[in-house]
Design an enzyme around this catalytic site. Sequence first.
Site, PDB file in Angstrom:
ATOM      1  N   PRO A 119      -1.683   9.598   4.955  1.00 50.09           N
ATOM      2  CA  PRO A 119      -2.515   9.631   3.750  1.00 50.09           C
ATOM      3  C   PRO A 119      -3.481   8.451   3.717  1.00 50.09           C
ATOM      4  O   PRO A 119      -3.138   7.333   4.117  1.00 50.09           O
ATOM      5  CB  PRO A 119      -1.484   9.543   2.621  1.00 50.09           C
ATOM      6  CG  PRO A 119      -0.219  10.064   3.211  1.00 50.09           C
ATOM      7  CD  PRO A 119      -0.251   9.642   4.648  1.00 50.09           C
ATOM      8  N   GLU A 120      -4.676   8.721   3.237  1.00 48.24           N
ATOM      9  CA  GLU A 120      -5.692   7.678   3.166  1.00 48.24           C
ATOM     10  C   GLU A 120      -5.734   7.068   1.772  1.00 48.24           C
ATOM     11  O   GLU A 120      -4.959   7.451   0.890  1.00 48.24           O
ATOM     12  CB  GLU A 120      -7.037   8.247   3.603  1.00 48.24           C
ATOM     13  CG  GLU A 120      -6.928   8.862   4.993  1.00 48.24           C
ATOM     14  CD  GLU A 120      -8.264   9.134   5.665  1.00 48.24           C
ATOM     15  OE1 GLU A 120      -9.271   8.477   5.328  1.00 48.24           O
ATOM     16  OE2 GLU A 120      -8.291  10.004   6.543  1.00 48.24           O
ATOM     17  N   LYS A 129      -3.481   1.362   1.904  1.00 47.78           N
ATOM     18  CA  LYS A 129      -2.532   2.465   2.065  1.00 47.78           C
ATOM     19  C   LYS A 129      -1.117   2.067   1.672  1.00 47.78           C
ATOM     20  O   LYS A 129      -0.167   2.827   1.882  1.00 47.78           O
ATOM     21  CB  LYS A 129      -2.555   2.963   3.512  1.00 47.78           C
ATOM     22  CG  LYS A 129      -3.916   3.482   3.968  1.00 47.78           C
ATOM     23  CD  LYS A 129      -3.874   3.936   5.413  1.00 47.78           C
ATOM     24  CE  LYS A 129      -5.235   4.374   5.890  1.00 47.78           C
ATOM     25  NZ  LYS A 129      -5.217   4.846   7.302  1.00 47.78           N
ATOM     26  N   ARG A 148      -6.322   7.803  17.992  1.00 48.36           N
ATOM     27  CA  ARG A 148      -6.474   8.730  16.874  1.00 48.36           C
ATOM     28  C   ARG A 148      -7.615   9.695  17.177  1.00 48.36           C
ATOM     29  O   ARG A 148      -8.586   9.348  17.866  1.00 48.36           O
ATOM     30  CB  ARG A 148      -6.790   7.972  15.573  1.00 48.36           C
ATOM     31  CG  ARG A 148      -5.691   7.041  15.084  1.00 48.36           C
ATOM     32  CD  ARG A 148      -4.468   7.794  14.601  1.00 48.36           C
ATOM     33  NE  ARG A 148      -3.478   6.888  14.041  1.00 48.36           N
ATOM     34  CZ  ARG A 148      -2.510   6.289  14.749  1.00 48.36           C
ATOM     35  NH1 ARG A 148      -2.433   6.507  16.059  1.00 48.36           N
ATOM     36  NH2 ARG A 148      -1.661   5.481  14.172  1.00 48.36           N
TER      37      ARG A 148
END
Length: 261
Positions: free
Chosen positions: A2-3, A53, A249
Amino acid sequence: MPEGDAVFRSCATLHDALAGRALTHVELRVPSAAAASQGLVGQRVVEVVPRGKHQLTRLDGGWTIHTHLRMEGTWKFVDAQGRLPGPDHEIRVLLGNDETVAVGLRLGMVDLVRTDHEDEVVGHLGPDLLGPDWDEELAVANLLREPSRTIGEALLDQRNLAGIGTIYRAESLFHQRINPRTPVAGVPDLLALVRTAQRLLAANKGPGPWVPTASGRDGRWVYGRAGKPCPRCRTRIQCEEYGPTTQERLVWWCPRCQPFG
């Protein structure tokens, strides 16, 4: 993972459920904090706030419960007498009051620190894109500390600016027509880039429906759209995985709108 916008919303939900109420049940199911759990019972939750985060649940006894969702973490809520979601071995945190129990499942980090020592767990972070400490000029200065690093890698480094992940990296770079492999020093306007990232995250920090970064059914310009036509020029969106070893990523970009070199 999650950002910043998703973590912001998660903290708002936790705050609504817990803030202002005394804890009647606490379990921190990690070796470093388990023994201290019972000492937190009776303390009132002052607030739950995000830091990039990371999530900080602050208690009036001067303690902070620090958590991080990582890739698979989530919070669920049940009535005080309700059945806990499971499986039991995935529960990392239980925070209950007379009305609600917040259940932290598969959390990637759980720490208990003194509130005045929160820097031990979040002090390494750059300015928070959605926080009261947001400082766009400091974010730019942080990025420029490694001018030869690719902008795609630098944006995900939470020491530079906190809260951005693969979604908003891809979308922000597309909006600014920057290839993710461009060196930081080669980005024409870093300030415009970080402003774009902050604007996109801020548009989605509220409780309402997700605000798309692009028109159309997909709702995003490039993220998750490998092989599909660019909404702007119809060139096929590209995707690759890159980054430091063990930290690779996926990144998406349009080779025509975001040329390299």
